[in-house]
Design an enzyme around this catalytic site. Structure first.
Site, mmCIF file in Angstrom:
data_model
loop_
_atom_site.group_PDB
_atom_site.id
_atom_site.type_symbol
_atom_site.label_atom_id
_atom_site.label_comp_id
_atom_site.label_asym_id
_atom_site.label_seq_id
_atom_site.Cartn_x
_atom_site.Cartn_y
_atom_site.Cartn_z
ATOM 1 C CB CYS A 168 -8.220 7.994 -11.275
ATOM 2 S SG CYS A 168 -6.599 7.764 -10.526
ATOM 3 C CD GLU A 226 -7.730 3.557 -11.876
ATOM 4 O OE1 GLU A 226 -7.256 4.624 -12.344
ATOM 5 O OE2 GLU A 226 -8.138 3.453 -10.719
ATOM 6 C CG HIS A 254 -2.276 0.558 0.956
ATOM 7 N ND1 HIS A 254 -2.490 1.623 0.105
ATOM 8 C CD2 HIS A 254 -3.518 0.217 1.428
ATOM 9 C CE1 HIS A 254 -3.778 1.902 0.051
ATOM 10 N NE2 HIS A 254 -4.426 1.072 0.834
ATOM 11 C CD GLU A 311 -5.190 12.365 -12.663
ATOM 12 O OE1 GLU A 311 -6.206 11.860 -12.144
ATOM 13 O OE2 GLU A 311 -4.127 11.733 -12.800
#
Length: 465
Positions: free
Chosen positions: A268, A234, A161, A367
């Site tokens: 996202c 992803e 993680h 982004e």
């Protein structure tokens, strides 16, 4: 980067953790390998019972888990509570539907007789230990949406993680242990990013999934390619939000605010580029900007807070740099554009709307991971589609129109893994999730999620005489 819980609302380091040493890491890899050799032979009934048990425990502990997530990454507490509820739903969904998704398939005899078979079947079998490299922005959901289908299929999980959510990461391991999954079926690896390559190269690790940044995705895909291992990625998104003349403007503008600032804008699949037909641009812009201005920025533990802090000082600075680049190149700032004056501590940024944007501005292609919206006026659907596809990303998209011909054209022409009509993109366990272009490849959730990490095995039977 240290493995630590740092409260982004106060900048206070609350707890630190030592990374695993080489011996501890080897012990966990060996445990995963041993667990898989037994777990792969368990029945679907056994696996779904364990998923239901995990769902029940998580449901009982939702407030505690939500509080931990908010402390670690700053999302509003009510959003964290909703995330826990979504994870409970996902675990129960796979417990209910999972066995049907992975049931043997039987090609029609007439379709395979010319192969010499008298019958055939297709069986889905697990690959083995799967390394999951997960981000901090949805610290529970990102893990559960991998873990539930992977465990259902008979794989075992190794979770690396993000280093700033270690308490959430350890909770997930403990959750599956208390749900009576065998030792080694799901383990958290407290390691730095520099250790990921060695774990992925270990022959006992059979596949990997990553949700995160493009550089991280390239790094994992490169190693996986070198070692011929399956991956699902992803990565980023810069989702378009198209508003056309037949849209319900009041609802489209209201949902647009939520779509942009969900999770403090750090998602996202958050809508980031708002492409509005000129006939309705003025009315939509007025409603949208007003909605963004009315948001409450503050302590994420406060029930009245709409937008909490960004996850880190670096994240806030990256966002501020994008806004400043656009501003210096001629963009107009309709609201926001800086740090809230009443939040001297914590990594906060005002909900912001930019317009008069041009292709040379960084935000046109990059982004924006925070509560900053890019607002464009378009002449027609053709221009909207051109701008929507003028990005290296292709995760999801949103289209507001009642016109069926416009809907069909968007469904066909938008370069994205999903198109949501008259609503906001949101992942759901019953729908496949993933992107195209530099947003990654592969699919999570629905039936596609468990099958991504399966050996799709053909069984061919010839005549016995």
């Amino acid at each position: 980067m240290p493995i630590a819980t740092v409260n982004p609302a106060t900048e206070e380091t609350l707890k630190t953790f030592d990374p695993l040493d080489a011996e501890q890491l080897e012990h966990r890899l060996a445990a995963a390998d041993a667990a898989f050799r037994q777990y792969r032979d368990t029945s679907y009934d056994h696996r779904t019972d364990r998923l239901r048990a995990a769902a029940g425990l998580l449901d009982q502990e939702r407030d505690e888990v939500a509080h931990t997530m908010t402390l670690e990454m700053g999302k509003p507490l009510r959003a964290a509570q909703a995330e826990v509820a979504k994870c409970v739903k996902c675990l129960r969904w796979y417990a209910e539907h999972g066995p049907d998704l992975l049931a043997d398939e039987f090609p029609a005899a007439d379709d395979v007789t010319d192969s010499g078979a008298v019958r055939a079947r297709v069986r889905y079998l697990p690959l083995g230990p799967v390394l999951a490299v997960m981000p901090w922005n949805f610290p529970l959901w990102q893990v559960i949406r991998f873990a539930a289908p992977a465990l259902l299929a008979g794989n075992v999980g190794l979770l690396k993680h993000a280093s700033n959510v270690p308490q959430t990461a350890l909770y997930v391991e403990d959750l599956f242990r208390r749900a009576d999954f065998a030792d080694g079926c799901f383990q958290t690896l407290l390691i730095g990013s520099g250790s990921v390559e060695n774990v992925l190269r270990d022959p006992r690790v059979r596949a990997a999934t990553l949700t995160g940044s493009e550089p991280a995705g390239r790094a994992v895909a490169s190693v996986a390619g070198d070692t011929i291992k399956k991956t699902v990625l992803e990565l980023g998104g810069s989702d378009p939000y198209l508003v056309l003349p037949s849209a319900d403007l009041e609802r489209a503008a209201r949902v647009a605010v939520t779509a942009r600032v969900q999770n403090n804008g750090q998602s996202c699949i958050a809508a980031k580029r708002f492409l509005v037909h000129t006939d309705v641009y003025e009315e939509f812009a007025e409603r949208f900007v007003r909605g963004m201005r009315e948001l409450t920025v503050g302590d994420p533990m406060d029930a009245d807070t709409d937008v909490g802090p960004l996850v880190s000082e670096g994240g806030r600075q990256d966002l501020a740099d994008l806004v400043e680049d656009a501003r210096t190149r001629g963009a107009s700032v309709l609201c926001g554009g800086g740090r809230p004056a009443n939040r001297p501590t914590g990594w906060f940024y005002e909900p912001t709307v930019l317009t008069d944007l041009t292709p040379e501005m960084r935000i046109h292609q990059e982004e924006a991971f925070g509560p900053v919206a890019s607002l464009y006026r378009v002449a027609d659907l053709t221009e909207a589609l051109r701008l929507a596809n003028d990005t290296p990303f292709g995760l999801s998209s949103n289209v507001w129109t009642q016109d069926e011909e416009e809907q069909e054209r968007c469904a066909h022409e938008l370069e994205a893994g999903a198109v949501y009509f008259n609503g906001m993109t949101a992942s759901h366990p019953g729908l496949p999730f993933g992107g195209v272009k530099r947003s990654g490849y592969g699919r999570e959730l629905a039936g596609h999620g468990p099958r991504e990490f399966c050996n799709v095995k053909t069984l061919w039977y010839g005549a016995e005489d």
